[in-house]
Structures are given as C-alpha cells and as structure tokens.
Design a protein around this motif. Structure first.
Motif, PDB file in Angstrom:
ATOM      1  N   LYS A  43      -5.802  -0.673  -0.291  1.00 34.97           N
ATOM      2  CA  LYS A  43      -6.094  -2.107  -0.250  1.00 34.97           C
ATOM      3  C   LYS A  43      -7.390  -2.371   0.497  1.00 34.97           C
ATOM      4  O   LYS A  43      -8.283  -3.070   0.017  1.00 34.97           O
ATOM      5  N   SER A  44      -7.494  -1.787   1.708  1.00 31.75           N
ATOM      6  CA  SER A  44      -8.710  -2.010   2.502  1.00 31.75           C
ATOM      7  C   SER A  44      -9.910  -1.418   1.790  1.00 31.75           C
ATOM      8  O   SER A  44     -10.987  -2.026   1.747  1.00 31.75           O
ATOM      9  N   THR A  45      -9.704  -0.234   1.230  1.00 29.77           N
ATOM     10  CA  THR A  45     -10.803   0.442   0.555  1.00 29.77           C
ATOM     11  C   THR A  45     -11.340  -0.415  -0.578  1.00 29.77           C
ATOM     12  O   THR A  45     -12.551  -0.626  -0.699  1.00 29.77           O
ATOM     13  N   MET A 173     -10.491 -10.961   3.976  1.00 29.67           N
ATOM     14  CA  MET A 173      -9.772 -10.794   5.250  1.00 29.67           C
ATOM     15  C   MET A 173      -8.862  -9.581   5.146  1.00 29.67           C
ATOM     16  O   MET A 173      -8.003  -9.529   4.264  1.00 29.67           O
ATOM     17  N   ASP A 174      -9.058  -8.641   6.044  1.00 32.02           N
ATOM     18  CA  ASP A 174      -8.243  -7.431   6.025  1.00 32.02           C
ATOM     19  C   ASP A 174      -7.188  -7.507   7.125  1.00 32.02           C
ATOM     20  O   ASP A 174      -7.493  -7.274   8.291  1.00 32.02           O
ATOM     21  N   GLU A 175      -5.969  -7.845   6.765  1.00 43.60           N
ATOM     22  CA  GLU A 175      -4.881  -8.014   7.733  1.00 43.60           C
ATOM     23  C   GLU A 175      -5.340  -8.802   8.963  1.00 43.60           C
ATOM     24  O   GLU A 175      -5.248  -8.313  10.083  1.00 43.60           O
ATOM     25  N   PRO A 176      -5.819 -10.022   8.776  1.00 40.40           N
ATOM     26  CA  PRO A 176      -6.426 -10.756   9.887  1.00 40.40           C
ATOM     27  C   PRO A 176      -5.426 -11.127  10.974  1.00 40.40           C
ATOM     28  O   PRO A 176      -5.826 -11.463  12.080  1.00 40.40           O
TER      29      PRO A 176
HETATM   30 MG    MG Z   1      -5.919  -1.245   5.438  1.00 36.34          MG
END
Ligand code: MG
Ligand code: ATP
Lengths: 259, 327
Positions: A43-45, A173-176
């Motif tokens: 997901k982040s990638t 937003m990455d797991e903000p």
């Molecule tokens: Mg991640």
C-alpha cells in the motif's frame, strides 16, 4: 484544484524485487479513496509512486503510467520536484521540521524554489492553512514556538497544514492516524471530510472503521505470500467493499477472518 | 522490598572488567595530570625569571629569547601566530571539508561514496612531515601566481598587502597545507552526522517539492549544525598543535602580522619549539616548555568546547533538554 489520478499497468520495484504488480486504478477528483490490505502488501509502496517519492529510495523504480488529469507523471522530462508540489504527502509519523517554528513549518513549502511573498501574504497563508488543518485556535498564540513543541496529533495537523499551504491538487496520507490517540484521530478524520471539498485524497489505513468513516471508495490490496508482489484485488465503493465484496479474499479481510 | 532492590552479587568477569576499565580511566587522568605538572614545573623558572638580567635568556648565540624582557611578550607573537594560521586554515578547509562530506553522504553514487570516504580517511594517515615536504616543494610554487595576482590587484586589502614573498614561504602556503591536514577529521565527523539525518525529515522536505539542495538546507544542515561546529573545533584543535607545516614551509619570526603573502610571518608555538629546541640553552628550553604549556591550555580549551557543544546540542541531547524545559 482537484485532479483525477489514473494508474495503468503499474509495476513497482525495489531493485530487482517486484513489490507491486500490474495496478490499474482510477481515482476521481474530490473523493477520498482508502487503501486497505494486510501488512507488506505494498500500500505504502504504491501510494509513494503517485508523487514520485518512491524513487527517493536507492534502486527503486517504476514501470507503467500514472496520469494526473491525463499527464503522465513518469513521462521523460517530467521533474519529480514539480510533481511533488502538485501531489502533497502526509506521513505515518508526524515529521515537522524540528528546528523550525510552527509558522516556518507552514511556510516551508511556499518558500521553496525561490518563492517570495510579502509578510502579510505569509500571515494570511499561515492562518488559512492552519485553519484548514483545524489547528489555528490551538497555536495562534505561539506561532514562533518550534514545531516539535506540539503534541503528536497537533504535529500531524501541522504537517497537513504544511502540505495544504502549497495548494496541491492531491493529498496522499500514509496511515496518518496510526501514531495518534482516538481524539486526535477523530480530529484528523473530520479534517479529511473538509479537505475533500478541494482535494483528491488518498489514505492508507489499517483501521476498517476509519476507512468506512472517511472514504468514498476503497481499494483492497493483497499479497500471495512473502516475496511475492502485491496486487490490487478489488476496488469499488466503500459501501460495496464492506457489505458485499465480489472477491472472497476481500470479504475475508474486511470481516477479520484473515490478516 | 529494599533487599530486592539491592544489587545482586556481581560475577567475577564483571568485576575484572570493571576493575580494568576503571583503572584505564584513572591512568588517562594520571597521564594528563602528569603532563600538566611536568609543563608547570619545567616552565616555572623561565616564566618567573627576570628576563632582562638573565645571561642565559639574553644569550644571542643560542635560541631566540634574547631581546625580550619577560616571558609574555615572547610567547605573545607565538600564540598569535598559532591561532592566526589555524584560523586561516579553518576558513579554507571547513567549507571544502563540509562540501566533500555532503557529496559523500548525499550526492555521490554508493560505490563512489565508499571509495571517497576511504581516500579521505587515508589522507589522515599521511605523516605530517610528508605534507610539510609537499608544501615546500609543490604548494609554494603552485600558490605563487595566485599570490602575485592578489598582491598586485588586491594589495590595498591589508591581508594581501606588503612585500610579496619571492620564494613563496608565506603563511598562506603554510595554512593551505594545514587546511589539507585538518580536512579528514572535519570531513569524517560531518559525514557521519549527515548520514544520521532522519529520513523522516529528508522525506518531509522532498515531499514538499524541495530540490536536493533545498532538502539539504531544510533537513540535513539544521540537524547537523552543532555537529559541524564541533567538527570544526576539533579541526581547530588539530591545526593548533600541528608543527611541520609551519616549521618547514614558513620561516617564522616573533612578530604580529596579518599579511598573508610576505616573507615576514609569525611563527607558531609548535613550530618554534621544533626549530629552536636543539640550539637552546637550559633556561631557554624552559621558556620553550612554557610556550608549550600555553599551547596545551589553548588546545585543551578548544577541545573541551567542542565536546561541550556536542553534549549540549547533539540531536539526542537537544531533545532531552527541551523535554526537561517543557515538563
Ligand atoms: Mg505502509
Ligand atoms: N525500502 C525498501 N526496500 C526494499 N523493499 C522494501 C522497502 N520498503 C518496502 N519494501 C518491501 O515492499 C513490500 C511492500 O511494502 P510496503 O511498505 O509498501 O507495505 P505496506 O502495505 O505499506 O505495509 P504496512 O501496512 O505494514 O505499512 C514489502 O515486501 C516490503 O518488504
């Protein structure tokens, strides 16, 4: 202004390791899209390919296309610096610049690339951005204190203000909220609801309730096993993903039977 | 309750190690104190002596103490020369060292960074006498065209004025060599600190649309500021004690002069001791040891300042202090 994102046949690599494979997705302007899926599924990638932050990691590269209102971000000659001005990002851990004041943190982006502004324009922008991030009332009397003097939740909202201040088209937003308490989390969720009026928002979250609360659409990513690439399994309206998904893996995941 | 908190009986290995490390710490302190006592005892007669009436100190056939009427005016020009040449070296060396460190940490491709880092470390291993010889045979001649240019066009600036040295034995040449000598320590320390910049901060800058250089200014340099200061001070500490660069490149005199390009240059304490020691009589040697005491004190102060700055404002330390203040 809010823009539409379209990824086609996107493969994402760390060196020789294919981390995410064959993603096709269309994200509409003025919507909130949630990425969910088990840890390590990419997901982040994938999120970081949408503002070309992925390639900051040595050896990292991408094949395929990401279109922002039809313009390919990965076309030859596109400057990643300009891409990142249009597509802002908020990280998992709040990361205000520790030596800068609250005010300078908000202005950090607009002062880049030789940007100049009068003092009163700066004041306006600081107030507007901090109001936009629901932080103004808490910090208006101490704008000259360092950004690191705030609580974690306030720091995260400061980072959102900083991202909003450069007037991007998209905010990633990455797991903000993953480092925040429930109250701060609600504050940020309310904020996302507000920001949606002006921006395209993509948010990675591990919190199913959060995905249902804030997002219009949800994308479920999954991975077949360690060392295998992650895939986009299902992408649909959030209500569909959480009530009657078409794919069995999605149903297992959202109902907590897996991952 | 109290019994449970009491230390458990320590194992034999722990005790031996504790004893060894405590002893080592004490040995270092003892050596340091011993050096200080040696310097004080040996220097005292020369510092206390009545220079004007001392036949040994006024002996014109030996040493260079004749003509001075006390220790302080004798050591003054030497202290000045020591600090002055070191400062010139710092002004030239620090920006280059930081540039190299940044290049290694943030610009060069991985394999090149490794090679460069290794080369810089190698530079630290070159004996200073070799640097001195390089200065005499290469740097002096290399700098002559620059010196001529500076002297004729910018000679109205006091730094570049005066009678241009023909042979090239200028304090500029000495300071350039000094700068090369202090390059490795400043580079090595700054590089380490640049590499430790949290990627969180770097990514924050990049994600805002910062170019690489802007990212370095926003995230890396603020983080590394105190480290750079202390690296520079450690470089200064090294330059202060350096002997050969000045002793064999420059022909030092006991004068105060800010001119960079002439044959009349102030000496440094270390160079003066090296040059004068063998030809001096006993009391003159005591006077030289007295100058060594001054150098010891200055170097000690500089190193102490460097450590103090590191301990006060190192990234961890800074956070600790801030927490303490707001708590
Ligand atoms: Mg991640
Ligand atoms: N810097 C990196 N270098 C090499 N591989 C990486 C790097 N970052 C992530 N990966 C790999 O890429 C894959 C996807 O990781 P990613 O961080 O995108 O997952 P994620 O879905 O965000 O997980 P999480 O929910 O735990 O944040 C994983 O196999 C991970 O090991």
């Amino acid at each position: 202004m809010s823009k539409r994102i379209e990824a086609t046949d996107l493969n994402v690599y760390y060196g020789d390791f294919l981390a995410v494979e064959g993603v096709n997705i269309e994200i509409e302007p003025r919507t909130v899209t949630a990425f969910i899926g088990p840890s390590g599924c990419g997901k982040s990638t994938f999120l970081r390919t949408l503002n070309r932050m992925h390639e900051v990691i040595p050896g990292a590269r991408v094949t395929g296309e990401v279109l922002l209102d039809g313009d390919n971000l990965y076309a030859p000659g596109v400057d990643p610096v300009l891409v990142r001005r249009q597509v802002g990002m908020v990280f998992q851990r709040p990361n205000p610049f520790p030596t800068m004041s609250i005010r300078d943190n908000v202005l950090a982006g607009v002062k880049l690339n030789g940007g100049r502004m009068s003092k009163s324009d700066q004041d306006d922008l600081v107030e507007r951005s901090l109001r936009g991030a629901n932080l103004w009332n808490e910090v208006k009397d101490r704008l000259d204190r360092p950004g690191s003097s705030l609580s974690g939740g306030q720091q995260q909202r400061l980072c959102i203000a900083r991202a909003v201040a450069v007037q991007p088209d998209v905010i990633l937003m990455d797991e903000p909220c993953s480092a925040l308490d429930p109250i701060s989390t609600l504050a940020i969720e309310d904020l996302i609801e507000e920001l949606k009026k002006e921006y395209t928002i993509v948010i990675v979250t591990h919190n199913m309730q959060q995905a249902t609360r804030v997002s219009d659409k949800t994308a479920f990513f999954n991975i077949a096993g360690t060392g295998k690439p992650g895939h986009l399994i299902e992408y649909d309206d959030t209500s569909v993903i959480f009530s009657n998904p078409k794919v069995k893996a999605t149903e297992d995941y959202v109902s907590g039977r897996f991952g | 309750m109290r019994a449970a908190l009491r230390k458990p009986p320590s194992k034999a290995g722990d005790r031996v190690f504790l004893g060894l490390s405590t002893a080592s710490a004490w040995v270092i302190l003892l050596i340091l104190a011993g050096v200080l006592v040696f310097l004080l005892v040996k220097a005292a007669p020369a510092i206390a002596a009545n220079w004007a009436d001392s036949s040994q100190l006024q002996d014109r056939t030996a040493g260079n103490t004749a003509g001075w009427n006390s220790f302080w005016p004798y050591v003054g020009p030497l202290l000045f020369g020591t600090v002055w040449s070191s400062l010139i070296a710092l002004v030239m060396g620090t920006p280059v060292a930081i540039g190299i460190a940044l290049f290694i940490s943030h610009y060069s491709p991985r394999p090149l960074a490794g090679v460069l880092g290794y080369l810089v470390d190698l530079l630290a291993a070159v004996p200073s006498i070799v640097f001195g010889l390089w200065g005499v045979f290469v740097m002096r001649d290399f700098l002559k065209p620059f010196s001529t240019f500076l002297n004729s066009y910018l000679g109205w600036i006091p730094l570049f004025g005066g009678d241009l040295s023909v042979g090239g034995a200028t304090i500029l040449a000495g300071a350039v060599v000094l700068a090369v000598m202090i390059l490795p320590i400043i580079t090595a320390i700054s590089r380490e600190i640049f590499l430790q910049t949290p990627s969180l901060n770097e990514e924050a800058a990049l994600a805002l649309g910062a170019t690489k250089w802007e990212m370095i200014r926003m995230a890396v340099l603020p983080y590394a500021r105190s480290g750079i200061v202390s690296a520079t001070l450690l470089g200064l500490g090294r330059a202060l004690g350096e002997t050969m660069a000045i002793a064999i490149i420059v022909s030092p005199k006991l004068i105060y002069s800010f001119q960079l390009l002439t044959d009349n240059n102030p000496g440094t304490i270390a160079a003066n001791i090296a040059l004068q020691f063998s030809g001096s009589n006993e009391l003159q040697r005591d006077a030289l040891i007295g100058t060594g005491l001054m150098l010891f004190l200055v170097s000690f102060a500089v190193n102490f300042a460097a450590r103090w700055i590191i301990s006060q404002t190192a990234p961890g330390g800074r956070r600790r202090r801030r927490k303490a203040r707001t708590a």
